[in-house]
Design a protein around this motif. Structure first.
Motif, short mmCIF file in Angstrom:
data_model
loop_
_atom_site.label_atom_id
_atom_site.label_comp_id
_atom_site.label_asym_id
_atom_site.label_seq_id
_atom_site.Cartn_x
_atom_site.Cartn_y
_atom_site.Cartn_z
N TYR A 188 -1.80 31.40 -51.29
CA TYR A 188 -0.53 31.15 -50.63
C TYR A 188 -0.36 32.09 -49.45
CZ TYR A 188 1.02 28.00 -54.30
OH TYR A 188 1.14 26.93 -55.15
N PHE A 212 10.09 24.45 -56.44
CA PHE A 212 10.02 25.69 -55.67
C PHE A 212 11.30 25.88 -54.87
CE2 PHE A 212 5.10 25.92 -55.15
CZ PHE A 212 4.95 25.80 -56.53
N SER A 223 5.04 17.80 -52.83
CA SER A 223 4.45 18.20 -54.09
C SER A 223 5.21 19.31 -54.80
CB SER A 223 3.00 18.64 -53.87
OG SER A 223 2.93 19.78 -53.04
N VAL A 224 6.14 19.98 -54.11
CA VAL A 224 6.84 21.10 -54.72
C VAL A 224 8.35 20.90 -54.77
CG1 VAL A 224 5.03 22.67 -53.93
CG2 VAL A 224 7.13 22.43 -52.59
N GLU A 235 -2.04 23.25 -46.82
CA GLU A 235 -0.93 22.38 -47.16
C GLU A 235 0.40 23.08 -46.91
OE1 GLU A 235 0.76 19.86 -51.05
OE2 GLU A 235 -0.69 21.49 -51.30
N ASP A 285 -1.06 23.70 -58.56
CA ASP A 285 -0.49 24.70 -57.66
C ASP A 285 -1.45 25.85 -57.38
OD1 ASP A 285 2.05 23.39 -57.48
OD2 ASP A 285 2.60 24.25 -59.42
N MET A 326 8.72 29.96 -57.62
CA MET A 326 7.94 28.83 -58.10
C MET A 326 8.20 28.64 -59.58
SD MET A 326 4.34 29.53 -56.07
CE MET A 326 4.02 31.03 -57.00
N TRP A 345 5.84 28.93 -45.92
CA TRP A 345 4.76 29.14 -46.87
C TRP A 345 3.80 27.97 -46.79
CZ3 TRP A 345 4.01 33.56 -49.57
CH2 TRP A 345 5.10 34.43 -49.73
N VAL A 353 4.05 24.05 -47.72
CA VAL A 353 4.79 24.23 -48.97
C VAL A 353 6.30 24.23 -48.72
CG1 VAL A 353 5.22 25.73 -50.94
CG2 VAL A 353 2.89 25.47 -50.05
N SER A 354 6.75 25.13 -47.84
CA SER A 354 8.18 25.25 -47.59
C SER A 354 8.41 26.05 -46.32
CB SER A 354 8.86 25.94 -48.78
OG SER A 354 10.27 25.96 -48.63
N TYR A 395 10.77 21.33 -47.71
CA TYR A 395 9.81 21.45 -48.80
C TYR A 395 8.78 20.35 -48.71
CZ TYR A 395 13.11 24.62 -51.10
OH TYR A 395 13.96 25.67 -51.40
N ARG A 429 -0.26 26.78 -48.41
CA ARG A 429 -1.24 27.10 -49.44
C ARG A 429 -2.53 26.36 -49.16
NH1 ARG A 429 1.48 24.13 -54.75
NH2 ARG A 429 0.98 21.96 -54.17
#
Length: 123
Positions: A94, A68, A63-64, A46, A90, A83, A36, A48-49, A60, A38
């Motif tokens: 996404y 998440f 920031s999450v 960016e 956020d 999330m 993922w 995310v995961s 990860y 975003r």
């Protein structure tokens, strides 16, 4: 050709939870590394995961972390992003992304992309 479709986005208030889903078709889902990303307006895309083919390797973004959770269900050809404790920061579109093997942090390493789903978090 692998196709990815994200769902589950929407509006939420700070502290709420949302779960995003990404359904894959046209390929062997169990072989894909999935991620993922975003992107907020005016910002860079960016990380995310990400989760690898076995589900045993997970990454990860800073920031999450702790908020998440990524998971995958091979029987449903679906990867999820749960999330929790959402923040206004956020807010972004996404995107679900996939590649043939492994997981990496760079968006340029993922050839398969969904169209994105908007997440908007207000205070």
């Amino acid at each position: 050709q692998v196709q990815l479709v994200e769902t589950g986005g929407g509006s939420a208030q700070a502290g709420d939870s949302l779960t995003l889903s990404c359904v894959a078709s046209g390929g062997r889902f169990k072989d894909l590394g999935l991620a993922w990303f975003r992107q907020a307006p005016g910002a860079e895309r960016e990380f995310v995961s990400a989760i690898n083919w076995s589900g045993l390797s997970i990454l990860y973004g800073d920031s999450v972390k702790g908020r998440f959770t990524i998971s995958r269900d091979d029987d449903k050809n679906t990867v999820y992003l749960q999330m929790n404790s959402l923040k206004p920061e956020d807010t972004a579109v996404y995107y679900c992304a996939g590649r043939g093997w492994g997981i990496l942090l760079s968006a340029g390493e993922y050839p398969y992309w969904g169209q994105g789903t908007q997440v908007t978090v207000s205070s």
